[in-house]
Design a protein around this motif. Sequence first.
Motif, PDB file in Angstrom:
ATOM      1  N   ILE A   2       1.383   4.396  -3.014  1.00 53.63           N
ATOM      2  CA  ILE A   2       1.176   5.715  -2.851  1.00 53.63           C
ATOM      3  C   ILE A   2       2.340   6.413  -3.785  1.00 53.63           C
ATOM      4  O   ILE A   2       1.795   7.578  -4.446  1.00 53.63           O
ATOM      5  CB  ILE A   2       1.450   6.337  -1.478  1.00 53.63           C
ATOM      6  CG1 ILE A   2       0.600   5.621  -0.405  1.00 53.63           C
ATOM      7  CG2 ILE A   2       1.531   7.742  -1.235  1.00 53.63           C
ATOM      8  CD1 ILE A   2       0.894   5.822   1.040  1.00 53.63           C
ATOM      9  N   ALA A   9      -1.978  12.678  -3.799  1.00 56.33           N
ATOM     10  CA  ALA A   9      -1.050  11.300  -3.716  1.00 56.33           C
ATOM     11  C   ALA A   9      -0.697  11.249  -2.238  1.00 56.33           C
ATOM     12  O   ALA A   9      -0.971  10.228  -1.726  1.00 56.33           O
ATOM     13  CB  ALA A   9       0.024  11.250  -4.699  1.00 56.33           C
ATOM     14  N   PHE A  62      -4.927  10.286  -0.839  1.00 50.61           N
ATOM     15  CA  PHE A  62      -4.653   8.732  -1.096  1.00 50.61           C
ATOM     16  C   PHE A  62      -3.603   8.118  -0.098  1.00 50.61           C
ATOM     17  O   PHE A  62      -3.847   6.975   0.217  1.00 50.61           O
ATOM     18  CB  PHE A  62      -4.226   8.600  -2.342  1.00 50.61           C
ATOM     19  CG  PHE A  62      -3.983   7.154  -2.927  1.00 50.61           C
ATOM     20  CD1 PHE A  62      -5.184   6.507  -3.175  1.00 50.61           C
ATOM     21  CD2 PHE A  62      -2.816   6.789  -2.979  1.00 50.61           C
ATOM     22  CE1 PHE A  62      -5.095   5.055  -3.542  1.00 50.61           C
ATOM     23  CE2 PHE A  62      -2.604   5.363  -3.421  1.00 50.61           C
ATOM     24  CZ  PHE A  62      -3.624   4.633  -3.700  1.00 50.61           C
ATOM     25  N   GLN A  96       0.966  -1.356  -0.115  1.00 53.76           N
ATOM     26  CA  GLN A  96       0.161   0.207  -0.060  1.00 53.76           C
ATOM     27  C   GLN A  96       0.813   1.238  -0.036  1.00 53.76           C
ATOM     28  O   GLN A  96       0.423   2.171  -0.674  1.00 53.76           O
ATOM     29  CB  GLN A  96      -1.222   0.022   1.354  1.00 53.76           C
ATOM     30  CG  GLN A  96      -1.968  -1.089   1.416  1.00 53.76           C
ATOM     31  CD  GLN A  96      -1.028  -2.212   2.395  1.00 53.76           C
ATOM     32  OE1 GLN A  96       0.001  -2.330   2.312  1.00 53.76           O
ATOM     33  NE2 GLN A  96      -2.114  -2.740   3.446  1.00 53.76           N
ATOM     34  N   VAL A 134       1.319   6.346  -7.517  1.00 54.61           N
ATOM     35  CA  VAL A 134       0.286   7.284  -7.784  1.00 54.61           C
ATOM     36  C   VAL A 134       1.064   8.870  -7.669  1.00 54.61           C
ATOM     37  O   VAL A 134       0.892   9.509  -8.828  1.00 54.61           O
ATOM     38  CB  VAL A 134      -0.709   7.258  -6.917  1.00 54.61           C
ATOM     39  CG1 VAL A 134      -1.706   8.643  -7.159  1.00 54.61           C
ATOM     40  CG2 VAL A 134      -1.475   6.259  -6.801  1.00 54.61           C
TER      41      VAL A 134
END
Length: 252
Positions: free
Chosen positions: A95, A194, A198, A91, A98
């Motif tokens: 990040i 981002a 996110f 995960q 992105v």
Amino acid sequence: MKKLSGISNISLTQKICLAGLFIAMATILQKVIAINYLAALPFFRLSFGAPAVIVFSSIYLGPFWGAAVGLFSDVLGYFAFDASSFAYMPQISLIYMVLGLIPFFIFKLLEKISKEKVIFFVEIGVLLASFIGLSCYLIFVYECSQIAKILIPIGLFILIGLLVVFQYFANSSKHGFYAPIKVSFTYFISDLLALVVFGGLMKAWAFSATPEGFWSLFKAIEITQGLVMIFNVVFNTLLLATFFRIGKKYMR
């Protein structure tokens, strides 16, 4: 594919070499010359330049190259330099993928906007609103020393002031389509989407075990990332301006 090739007019071989260089730079800046994994804030990361390298690679080489630089710099950084006791979390790498993907599209959109003053006032307005909200939280809600309650807001305000001064003087000279205001706004939106939004969701997912813990941690992360964002926008805008100046010869 040509529309997604970035603003450089270099060959595929040169792009591969530059992507490798950017991955190495971002890895070092993100894991070695950085503040990572504070005991009280396991999701905290203050990198001195890695986001600028990732964002620049997206604009300069293209979005897929930028995504690769962001992804592989985090993966390589974890397996080569990570000193934490945390297991690898995809995960977190997502990040930075992105972060490398979206700047190109934001920059392309801003190229079509001729009124740079509008971009400037929107950016400064949102930063000031973030500054006011974060300062109020630190002063009235967050439990920390009185010195921190005074010095942190002052430091953030000075940083925003430096950004205003830099953009005012840098934008007074002609830079073509890569005007400093557009470059800074591209980084600002990329960081906000981002790393703050996110990134907050991904880190809360990675570090929380329950739905209740997820939202509690997400709120805490957003406060921290908001503080880091203001520093990032100022510091990385200066770096991006330098990168664009160096690479100017090979831009379309």
